[in-house]
Design a protein around this motif. Structure first.
Motif, PDB file in Angstrom:
ATOM      1  N   LEU A  88      -5.746   7.709 -11.013  1.00  0.00           N
ATOM      2  CA  LEU A  88      -5.647   6.923  -9.795  1.00  0.00           C
ATOM      3  C   LEU A  88      -6.821   7.214  -8.860  1.00  0.00           C
ATOM      4  O   LEU A  88      -7.417   6.298  -8.289  1.00  0.00           O
ATOM      5  CB  LEU A  88      -4.314   7.194  -9.092  1.00  0.00           C
ATOM      6  CG  LEU A  88      -4.054   6.439  -7.796  1.00  0.00           C
ATOM      7  CD1 LEU A  88      -4.151   4.925  -8.000  1.00  0.00           C
ATOM      8  CD2 LEU A  88      -2.687   6.821  -7.243  1.00  0.00           C
ATOM      9  N   ALA A 119      -9.525   4.453  -7.773  1.00  0.00           N
ATOM     10  CA  ALA A 119      -9.697   4.186  -6.347  1.00  0.00           C
ATOM     11  C   ALA A 119     -11.170   4.303  -5.956  1.00  0.00           C
ATOM     12  O   ALA A 119     -11.678   3.482  -5.179  1.00  0.00           O
ATOM     13  CB  ALA A 119      -8.839   5.139  -5.524  1.00  0.00           C
ATOM     14  N   ALA A 147      -6.070   3.664  -1.780  1.00  0.00           N
ATOM     15  CA  ALA A 147      -5.177   3.474  -2.926  1.00  0.00           C
ATOM     16  C   ALA A 147      -4.650   4.806  -3.448  1.00  0.00           C
ATOM     17  O   ALA A 147      -3.587   4.861  -4.055  1.00  0.00           O
ATOM     18  CB  ALA A 147      -5.901   2.727  -4.046  1.00  0.00           C
ATOM     19  N   TYR A 148      -5.384   5.871  -3.179  1.00  0.00           N
ATOM     20  CA  TYR A 148      -4.947   7.199  -3.616  1.00  0.00           C
ATOM     21  C   TYR A 148      -4.311   7.934  -2.446  1.00  0.00           C
ATOM     22  O   TYR A 148      -4.825   7.913  -1.334  1.00  0.00           O
ATOM     23  CB  TYR A 148      -6.113   8.043  -4.141  1.00  0.00           C
ATOM     24  CG  TYR A 148      -5.653   9.425  -4.536  1.00  0.00           C
ATOM     25  CD1 TYR A 148      -5.120   9.644  -5.790  1.00  0.00           C
ATOM     26  CD2 TYR A 148      -5.696  10.476  -3.639  1.00  0.00           C
ATOM     27  CE1 TYR A 148      -4.645  10.897  -6.146  1.00  0.00           C
ATOM     28  CE2 TYR A 148      -5.221  11.729  -3.984  1.00  0.00           C
ATOM     29  CZ  TYR A 148      -4.702  11.931  -5.244  1.00  0.00           C
ATOM     30  OH  TYR A 148      -4.223  13.155  -5.587  1.00  0.00           O
ATOM     31  N   GLU A 203       5.292   4.715  -8.075  1.00  0.00           N
ATOM     32  CA  GLU A 203       4.306   4.187  -7.128  1.00  0.00           C
ATOM     33  C   GLU A 203       2.886   4.381  -7.671  1.00  0.00           C
ATOM     34  O   GLU A 203       2.040   3.486  -7.544  1.00  0.00           O
ATOM     35  CB  GLU A 203       4.431   4.848  -5.758  1.00  0.00           C
ATOM     36  CG  GLU A 203       3.515   4.260  -4.715  1.00  0.00           C
ATOM     37  CD  GLU A 203       3.694   2.776  -4.461  1.00  0.00           C
ATOM     38  OE1 GLU A 203       2.680   2.099  -4.201  1.00  0.00           O
ATOM     39  OE2 GLU A 203       4.837   2.277  -4.522  1.00  0.00           O
ATOM     40  N   ARG A 217       0.148   1.380  -8.439  1.00  0.00           N
ATOM     41  CA  ARG A 217      -1.200   1.382  -7.859  1.00  0.00           C
ATOM     42  C   ARG A 217      -2.267   1.376  -8.944  1.00  0.00           C
ATOM     43  O   ARG A 217      -3.295   0.716  -8.807  1.00  0.00           O
ATOM     44  CB  ARG A 217      -1.382   2.570  -6.921  1.00  0.00           C
ATOM     45  CG  ARG A 217      -0.539   2.438  -5.659  1.00  0.00           C
ATOM     46  CD  ARG A 217      -0.804   3.555  -4.690  1.00  0.00           C
ATOM     47  NE  ARG A 217       0.090   3.482  -3.542  1.00  0.00           N
ATOM     48  CZ  ARG A 217      -0.124   4.106  -2.399  1.00  0.00           C
ATOM     49  NH1 ARG A 217      -1.199   4.862  -2.242  1.00  0.00           N
ATOM     50  NH2 ARG A 217       0.736   3.997  -1.407  1.00  0.00           N
TER      51      ARG A 217
END
Length: 72
Positions: free
Chosen positions: A37, A41, A49-50, A58, A62
């Motif tokens: 992630l 991001a 986003a992170y 979740e 994402r």
């Protein structure tokens, strides 16, 4: 090859469970999810986003959104 003898991978590949329905979805994201992630991001120039402390579900959502944004 008859249908009976075909590998079942095609049908299995289409089966995806919504992260909201995961039994462990409320567990903390895994280290692998966190790393991926964070990388996505950065690549998407979307640092928001992170976030630390995300759940597995979740983080998965994402990751999926960033992969789509990046065309991966």
């Amino acid at each position: 090859m008859s249908d009976r003898n075909k590998p079942k991978t095609e049908s299995l590949a289409k089966v995806e469970k919504d992260p909201e329905d995961w039994v462990s979805g409320d567990d903390p994201m895994t280290p692998a999810q966190a790393s991926y992630l964070k990388t996505l991001a950065e690549q998407a120039d979307d640092p928001d986003a992170y976030a630390d402390g995300l759940s597995k579900a979740e983080a998965s959502k994402r990751i999926d959104a960033l992969r789509e944004k990046l065309g991966l």
